[in-house]
Design a protein around this motif. Structure first.
Motif, mmCIF file in Angstrom:
data_model
loop_
_atom_site.group_PDB
_atom_site.id
_atom_site.type_symbol
_atom_site.label_atom_id
_atom_site.label_comp_id
_atom_site.label_asym_id
_atom_site.label_seq_id
_atom_site.Cartn_x
_atom_site.Cartn_y
_atom_site.Cartn_z
ATOM 1 N N LYS A 57 0.818 -1.216 0.000
ATOM 2 C CA LYS A 57 0.000 0.000 0.000
ATOM 3 C C LYS A 57 0.855 1.270 0.000
ATOM 4 N N THR A 101 1.348 6.431 1.573
ATOM 5 C CA THR A 101 0.753 5.182 2.050
ATOM 6 C C THR A 101 -0.759 5.327 1.999
ATOM 7 N N THR A 103 -4.693 3.665 2.420
ATOM 8 C CA THR A 103 -5.308 2.779 3.415
ATOM 9 C C THR A 103 -6.061 1.616 2.809
ATOM 10 N N ALA A 105 -6.912 -0.915 -0.873
ATOM 11 C CA ALA A 105 -6.565 -1.332 -2.233
ATOM 12 C C ALA A 105 -7.488 -0.612 -3.210
ATOM 13 N N VAL A 131 -3.263 -0.321 -6.586
ATOM 14 C CA VAL A 131 -2.728 -0.827 -5.340
ATOM 15 C C VAL A 131 -3.547 -2.052 -4.955
#
Length: 132
Positions: A57, A101, A103, A105, A131
């Motif tokens: 992620k 980053t 949180t 997908a 992601v």
């Protein structure tokens, strides 16, 4: 700078105004601020230099700092193709990378623009990353 290096955007707005049965069309315009010595848009950022990769992620962004007077770079992200961009951070001057980053997908779209006291540059091309 050459036309290939610098792109100034011009915006036009047309507004009708009616008074005493007559319509008047008003034309308003403005342009992107330029550096007085080079006549290039401030904080120019090449439109083809944003690269993105994802590991887990964590999304890693890299770009080329082609501006000479930026105070930082704004990193913008949206989570749908039709959504709006949000500024997720403003880096320091001369930065050429950022790690984000997320949180969840999914698909994310990023852009980067140089910024300084005069405003923001034209943003880089939009780049999509998936992601998992």
């Amino acid at each position: 700078c050459t036309p290939e290096e610098c792109v100034a955007k011009y915006f036009f707005s047309i507004r009708e105004q009616e008074k005493d049965g007559f319509k008047t069309v008003l034309f308003l315009s403005f342009s992107l601020r330029t550096d007085p010595t080079t006549n290039c848009p401030i904080g120019k950022l090449e439109s083809s230099n944003l690269d993105i990769s994802a590991s887990g992620k964590t999304v890693s962004l890299t770009w080329t700092d082609s501006s000479t007077d930026e105070t930082g770079f704004k990193v913008l992200r949206k989570d749908s193709l039709t959504g709006s961009y949000s500024t997720i951070t403003t880096t320091s001057a001369d930065a050429t990378s950022y790690s984000d980053t997320v949180t969840a997908a999914g698909s994310y779209w990023y852009r980067v623009s140089a910024t300084n006291i005069n405003g923001d540059s034209v943003a880089s091309k939009m780049v999509k990353v998936d992601v998992e």
